[in-house]
Structure formats: structure tokens, C-alpha cells
Design a protein around this motif. Structure first.
Motif, PDB file in Angstrom:
ATOM      1  N   TYR A  37      22.596 -34.053  -9.095  1.00 58.16           N
ATOM      2  CA  TYR A  37      21.669 -34.043  -7.957  1.00 58.16           C
ATOM      3  C   TYR A  37      20.507 -35.009  -8.195  1.00 58.16           C
ATOM      4  O   TYR A  37      20.117 -35.759  -7.289  1.00 58.16           O
ATOM      5  CB  TYR A  37      21.155 -32.629  -7.697  1.00 58.16           C
ATOM      6  CG  TYR A  37      20.272 -32.552  -6.477  1.00 58.16           C
ATOM      7  CD1 TYR A  37      20.827 -32.579  -5.203  1.00 58.16           C
ATOM      8  CD2 TYR A  37      18.893 -32.474  -6.593  1.00 58.16           C
ATOM      9  CE1 TYR A  37      20.027 -32.527  -4.076  1.00 58.16           C
ATOM     10  CE2 TYR A  37      18.089 -32.421  -5.469  1.00 58.16           C
ATOM     11  CZ  TYR A  37      18.660 -32.450  -4.217  1.00 58.16           C
ATOM     12  OH  TYR A  37      17.872 -32.405  -3.099  1.00 58.16           O
ATOM     13  N   GLU A  96      17.107 -36.519   0.598  1.00 63.77           N
ATOM     14  CA  GLU A  96      17.682 -35.867   1.771  1.00 63.77           C
ATOM     15  C   GLU A  96      19.190 -36.099   1.832  1.00 63.77           C
ATOM     16  O   GLU A  96      19.957 -35.166   2.098  1.00 63.77           O
ATOM     17  CB  GLU A  96      17.016 -36.388   3.045  1.00 63.77           C
ATOM     18  CG  GLU A  96      17.466 -35.655   4.289  1.00 63.77           C
ATOM     19  CD  GLU A  96      16.720 -36.107   5.530  1.00 63.77           C
ATOM     20  OE1 GLU A  96      17.211 -35.782   6.624  1.00 63.77           O
ATOM     21  OE2 GLU A  96      15.676 -36.771   5.426  1.00 63.77           O
ATOM     22  N   ASN A  97      19.622 -37.330   1.570  1.00 65.66           N
ATOM     23  CA  ASN A  97      21.065 -37.611   1.557  1.00 65.66           C
ATOM     24  C   ASN A  97      21.770 -36.842   0.448  1.00 65.66           C
ATOM     25  O   ASN A  97      22.888 -36.359   0.631  1.00 65.66           O
ATOM     26  CB  ASN A  97      21.321 -39.110   1.391  1.00 65.66           C
ATOM     27  CG  ASN A  97      21.097 -39.878   2.664  1.00 65.66           C
ATOM     28  OD1 ASN A  97      21.166 -39.323   3.748  1.00 65.66           O
ATOM     29  ND2 ASN A  97      20.812 -41.164   2.535  1.00 65.66           N
ATOM     30  N   TYR A 112      20.938 -33.930  -0.792  1.00 63.69           N
ATOM     31  CA  TYR A 112      21.084 -32.544  -0.341  1.00 63.69           C
ATOM     32  C   TYR A 112      22.192 -32.422   0.699  1.00 63.69           C
ATOM     33  O   TYR A 112      23.021 -31.507   0.637  1.00 63.69           O
ATOM     34  CB  TYR A 112      19.766 -32.022   0.233  1.00 63.69           C
ATOM     35  CG  TYR A 112      19.914 -30.652   0.824  1.00 63.69           C
ATOM     36  CD1 TYR A 112      19.949 -29.530   0.008  1.00 63.69           C
ATOM     37  CD2 TYR A 112      20.084 -30.469   2.195  1.00 63.69           C
ATOM     38  CE1 TYR A 112      20.121 -28.262   0.541  1.00 63.69           C
ATOM     39  CE2 TYR A 112      20.265 -29.220   2.729  1.00 63.69           C
ATOM     40  CZ  TYR A 112      20.280 -28.114   1.896  1.00 63.69           C
ATOM     41  OH  TYR A 112      20.465 -26.868   2.423  1.00 63.69           O
ATOM     42  N   ASP A 113      22.189 -33.349   1.671  1.00 63.71           N
ATOM     43  CA  ASP A 113      23.200 -33.294   2.733  1.00 63.71           C
ATOM     44  C   ASP A 113      24.616 -33.456   2.186  1.00 63.71           C
ATOM     45  O   ASP A 113      25.541 -32.775   2.632  1.00 63.71           O
ATOM     46  CB  ASP A 113      22.919 -34.367   3.784  1.00 63.71           C
ATOM     47  CG  ASP A 113      21.696 -34.044   4.636  1.00 63.71           C
ATOM     48  OD1 ASP A 113      21.237 -32.888   4.598  1.00 63.71           O
ATOM     49  OD2 ASP A 113      21.212 -34.950   5.332  1.00 63.71           O
ATOM     50  N   VAL A 114      24.796 -34.339   1.214  1.00 63.96           N
ATOM     51  CA  VAL A 114      26.119 -34.517   0.607  1.00 63.96           C
ATOM     52  C   VAL A 114      26.511 -33.270  -0.177  1.00 63.96           C
ATOM     53  O   VAL A 114      27.639 -32.786  -0.083  1.00 63.96           O
ATOM     54  CB  VAL A 114      26.148 -35.777  -0.292  1.00 63.96           C
ATOM     55  CG1 VAL A 114      27.404 -35.804  -1.157  1.00 63.96           C
ATOM     56  CG2 VAL A 114      26.073 -37.032   0.559  1.00 63.96           C
ATOM     57  N   ALA A 118      25.501 -30.196   0.262  1.00 70.11           N
ATOM     58  CA  ALA A 118      25.710 -29.062   1.161  1.00 70.11           C
ATOM     59  C   ALA A 118      26.904 -29.271   2.091  1.00 70.11           C
ATOM     60  O   ALA A 118      27.282 -28.357   2.821  1.00 70.11           O
ATOM     61  CB  ALA A 118      24.450 -28.819   1.979  1.00 70.11           C
ATOM     62  N   ILE A 175      26.975 -31.423   4.586  1.00 70.78           N
ATOM     63  CA  ILE A 175      26.520 -31.831   5.913  1.00 70.78           C
ATOM     64  C   ILE A 175      26.926 -33.278   6.181  1.00 70.78           C
ATOM     65  O   ILE A 175      27.337 -33.617   7.282  1.00 70.78           O
ATOM     66  CB  ILE A 175      24.990 -31.657   6.024  1.00 70.78           C
ATOM     67  CG1 ILE A 175      24.638 -30.175   5.853  1.00 70.78           C
ATOM     68  CG2 ILE A 175      24.460 -32.198   7.339  1.00 70.78           C
ATOM     69  CD1 ILE A 175      23.161 -29.905   5.682  1.00 70.78           C
ATOM     70  N   THR A 176      26.796 -34.108   5.156  1.00 70.12           N
ATOM     71  CA  THR A 176      27.140 -35.529   5.258  1.00 70.12           C
ATOM     72  C   THR A 176      28.321 -35.815   4.342  1.00 70.12           C
ATOM     73  O   THR A 176      28.379 -35.314   3.220  1.00 70.12           O
ATOM     74  CB  THR A 176      25.935 -36.403   4.835  1.00 70.12           C
ATOM     75  OG1 THR A 176      24.847 -36.110   5.697  1.00 70.12           O
ATOM     76  CG2 THR A 176      26.254 -37.875   4.921  1.00 70.12           C
ATOM     77  N   SER A 177      29.237 -36.626   4.805  1.00 62.96           N
ATOM     78  CA  SER A 177      30.376 -37.027   3.986  1.00 62.96           C
ATOM     79  C   SER A 177      29.913 -37.988   2.900  1.00 62.96           C
ATOM     80  O   SER A 177      29.053 -38.839   3.148  1.00 62.96           O
ATOM     81  CB  SER A 177      31.420 -37.710   4.860  1.00 62.96           C
ATOM     82  OG  SER A 177      32.436 -38.285   4.060  1.00 62.96           O
TER      83      SER A 177
END
Length: 99
Positions: free
Chosen positions: A9, A19-20, A22-24, A26, A28-30
Motif C-alpha cells: 500500500y 487515493e488510487n 485505496y481504490d485499487v 478496495a 473500486i478501480t481496476s
């Protein structure tokens, strides 16, 4: 395992942004939507497989501790108490009052 997740992380946070990262992690983002991809894929796999395993292990530990706390009495003590409660009560005590 937790140290590996933290290191992934932190690495991704520095390379692709917090932010990216976290999104990856979780889902949320590929990981194919961010650059560089080489560090995002291990983070995505960690978020998909390892994080739920860590959370499940922690929940299992807490549940096991709660169950053990309620098993503090020995089975023989519980059975003896149940037998005592199941016995028929004797006659009621006399009042001793004669009128």
C-alpha cells in the motif's frame, strides 16, 4: 502478512497516489486503469484475497475468545446442577402455628 500489505500500500501510494492505491486495493478501480500497472496488480490481489483473510482471522479469534469465556464451567458441575434442579422438592415446611 500484514507487513506485506502495508508495504504494498505504501509503495503504491507513493507511485500511483494514495487515493488510487485505496481504490485499487478496495476493488473500486481496476489495476489496469492506473500507471504503473506492475505495482497495482499485486495490490489488487492483496486487497481481493489477503485483506478478507486477515479480517476473517481476526473475527474468528474474537469469536473463539467469546465462546471460551462462556465455557468456564465444567460439564460435571452443570450436570450436577441440572440434576439438583430436576429433583422433586420435599414437603413444604410447617408453619408451627397452632390455633
Amino acid at each position: 502478512m500484514l507487513a506485506l500489505c502495508t508495504a504494498l500500500y505504501l509503495l503504491n501510494g507513493l507511485l500511483i497516489g494514495w487515493e488510487n492505491a485505496y481504490d485499487v486495493m478496495a476493488g473500486i478501480t481496476s489495476p489496469s486503469d492506473v500507471r504503473p500497472r506492475w505495482c497495482a496488480w499485486p495490490l489488487a490481489l492483496t486487497g481481493w484475497a489477503v485483506i478478507p483473510a486477515i479480517i476473517g482471522a481476526a473475527a474468528g479469534y474474537v469469536i473463539t475468545e467469546q465462546i471460551q469465556a462462556h465455557h468456564a464451567r465444567e460439564l460435571t458441575d452443570v450436570l450436577a446442577e441440572l440434576r439438583r434442579l430436576a429433583e422433586h422438592p420435599g414437603p413444604p415446611p410447617s408453619s408451627g402455628d397452632s390455633a
